[in-house]
Scaffold this motif. Sequence first.
Motif, PDB file in Angstrom:
ATOM      1  N   ASN A  12      -1.961   5.981   9.523  1.00 45.46           N
ATOM      2  CA  ASN A  12      -2.536   4.644   9.703  1.00 45.46           C
ATOM      3  C   ASN A  12      -3.185   4.132   8.427  1.00 45.46           C
ATOM      4  O   ASN A  12      -3.005   2.974   8.036  1.00 45.46           O
ATOM      5  CB  ASN A  12      -3.560   4.658  10.844  1.00 45.46           C
ATOM      6  CG  ASN A  12      -2.897   4.716  12.204  1.00 45.46           C
ATOM      7  OD1 ASN A  12      -1.759   4.287  12.383  1.00 45.46           O
ATOM      8  ND2 ASN A  12      -3.603   5.267  13.179  1.00 45.46           N
ATOM      9  N   ARG A  14      -2.508   5.201   5.440  1.00 40.54           N
ATOM     10  CA  ARG A  14      -1.445   5.060   4.428  1.00 40.54           C
ATOM     11  C   ARG A  14      -0.750   3.698   4.568  1.00 40.54           C
ATOM     12  O   ARG A  14      -0.484   3.023   3.565  1.00 40.54           O
ATOM     13  CB  ARG A  14      -0.444   6.202   4.571  1.00 40.54           C
ATOM     14  CG  ARG A  14       0.575   6.277   3.448  1.00 40.54           C
ATOM     15  CD  ARG A  14       1.247   7.649   3.396  1.00 40.54           C
ATOM     16  NE  ARG A  14       1.973   7.955   4.607  1.00 40.54           N
ATOM     17  CZ  ARG A  14       1.670   8.964   5.431  1.00 40.54           C
ATOM     18  NH1 ARG A  14       0.643   9.766   5.162  1.00 40.54           N
ATOM     19  NH2 ARG A  14       2.384   9.194   6.514  1.00 40.54           N
ATOM     20  N   ASN A  15      -0.461   3.287   5.799  1.00 42.10           N
ATOM     21  CA  ASN A  15       0.139   1.969   6.017  1.00 42.10           C
ATOM     22  C   ASN A  15      -0.787   0.855   5.523  1.00 42.10           C
ATOM     23  O   ASN A  15      -0.353  -0.102   4.871  1.00 42.10           O
ATOM     24  CB  ASN A  15       0.437   1.756   7.504  1.00 42.10           C
ATOM     25  CG  ASN A  15       1.612   2.593   7.978  1.00 42.10           C
ATOM     26  OD1 ASN A  15       2.494   2.933   7.204  1.00 42.10           O
ATOM     27  ND2 ASN A  15       1.624   2.928   9.261  1.00 42.10           N
ATOM     28  N   TYR A  16      -2.072   0.995   5.862  1.00 41.10           N
ATOM     29  CA  TYR A  16      -3.059   0.010   5.411  1.00 41.10           C
ATOM     30  C   TYR A  16      -3.100  -0.049   3.883  1.00 41.10           C
ATOM     31  O   TYR A  16      -3.138  -1.143   3.298  1.00 41.10           O
ATOM     32  CB  TYR A  16      -4.441   0.380   5.956  1.00 41.10           C
ATOM     33  CG  TYR A  16      -5.570  -0.379   5.308  1.00 41.10           C
ATOM     34  CD1 TYR A  16      -5.939  -1.647   5.762  1.00 41.10           C
ATOM     35  CD2 TYR A  16      -6.266   0.161   4.229  1.00 41.10           C
ATOM     36  CE1 TYR A  16      -6.964  -2.352   5.157  1.00 41.10           C
ATOM     37  CE2 TYR A  16      -7.291  -0.537   3.613  1.00 41.10           C
ATOM     38  CZ  TYR A  16      -7.635  -1.794   4.080  1.00 41.10           C
ATOM     39  OH  TYR A  16      -8.654  -2.487   3.470  1.00 41.10           O
ATOM     40  N   ALA A 187       2.041  -3.840   7.978  1.00 50.06           N
ATOM     41  CA  ALA A 187       1.337  -2.549   7.971  1.00 50.06           C
ATOM     42  C   ALA A 187       0.470  -2.397   9.216  1.00 50.06           C
ATOM     43  O   ALA A 187       0.439  -1.324   9.839  1.00 50.06           O
ATOM     44  CB  ALA A 187       0.487  -2.434   6.708  1.00 50.06           C
ATOM     45  N   LEU A 190       2.433  -1.562  12.369  1.00 54.49           N
ATOM     46  CA  LEU A 190       2.994  -0.210  12.406  1.00 54.49           C
ATOM     47  C   LEU A 190       1.969   0.848  12.818  1.00 54.49           C
ATOM     48  O   LEU A 190       2.332   1.997  13.070  1.00 54.49           O
ATOM     49  CB  LEU A 190       3.571   0.159  11.035  1.00 54.49           C
ATOM     50  CG  LEU A 190       4.828  -0.605  10.592  1.00 54.49           C
ATOM     51  CD1 LEU A 190       5.185  -0.253   9.144  1.00 54.49           C
ATOM     52  CD2 LEU A 190       6.007  -0.300  11.516  1.00 54.49           C
TER      53      LEU A 190
END
Length: 404
Positions: A12, A14-16, A187, A190
């Motif tokens: 989470n 990492r997506n951010y 992001a 996801l």
Amino acid sequence: MPKIFQSLNYPNFRNYFIGHTLSTLGTWIQQVALAWLVYELTHSAALLGLITFFALAPQLVISPFVGALIDKLNKRKALIFVQVLFFIQALGLALCTYFHWLNQSSILALSLLLGVLSAIDTPLRQSFISDLVEDKNYIANALALNAMIFNSCRFIGPPIAGLLLVIANPLLCFILNALSYFCLIIALMLMKNIQVIKAKGSISNVLKEGYLYVFHHVEYKWMMLSIAVLNLTASSYVAILPIFAKDYLKGNETTLGYLWGAAGIGSFLSALLLANTQNENQIKNRIFYNMLFCILGLTLLAVIDMAFFYYFAMFCLGFGISTTNVSTNILIQRHAPSDFRGRIVSIYTSLRFGFDALGGLCAGILATYIGVKNTMLIFAVLLASFTLLKFFKDKKIAALQLHQ
């Protein structure tokens, strides 16, 4: 992951990290392009100060109230909605530029809209970061990496903006920023399985609890006061930087980009340093020393008229402001209860960006009447006086704690 990137092990976050990096890069490109365009059209230091004030001042008024709402919301869905509104604002700026509608009124209106959205987005996003890292021992690392996003984009974005302004025009910069918000939206969409503790009770009671929590703790009060004074004085250079680039360095858009880049390098190195720091005493000591660094940067801008020292001053300010702001944020979030975090962070961000806005407004007005160098000297003296007062106050508090 290497130690410096440990919090990126969590999908989470990492997506951010990826989405917010691309979005922030677009924001910096727009900020530099708009500042240059406004000064080129108007040659008004006061208008530069007003734009900075309008873009940041709502943080001072709105953010504290937003904090109470944040602790009761689904933060992920709220952030997605806010990014859509950011896209609309950036698209509006691009359309005004394309149809030649850009004037003082439209610039100030769009800057005010940006400020209102930022007043909602900043505390919402800052408090959301801690929910993306499952092991709370990595909160400091996640916050430092979040600062690294801002500061690396501050280093990369302005030179890119300068290049785009030379080969194209501000319109391209504004369009790129509008599109960049979709990176963070994707992001956020996801992300999965985010656990959040929501505050209970009415909005008014939740808001009151947040202020009582902060101002009943002496250490929190002094941290908040330090953030207010630092950003009122040291961060004021943002509003009048185009004047240094154009009038003192006799430069162009590229020169402005390089000055921003020098501050960005300092900020980026600060984030790298903090990402590897877990010791609380070290973090506290760095706050004091980096306030001294900011005083040095302001003094150099005020008294020396040489290109090298302008760039070095920007490096000092970038490093010092970033280290002090992020270190304070780490100390605040490390000890804040989860259900209070949104409110406490909103008070921090309101002071951080609200007094940044006041500083920019004051700098623009003062520079109009007494010149930019005298303005920087006044702010250097104010910051030095406060830092000295805080030093003796900290010594007194430490002595009392030792006797107890």
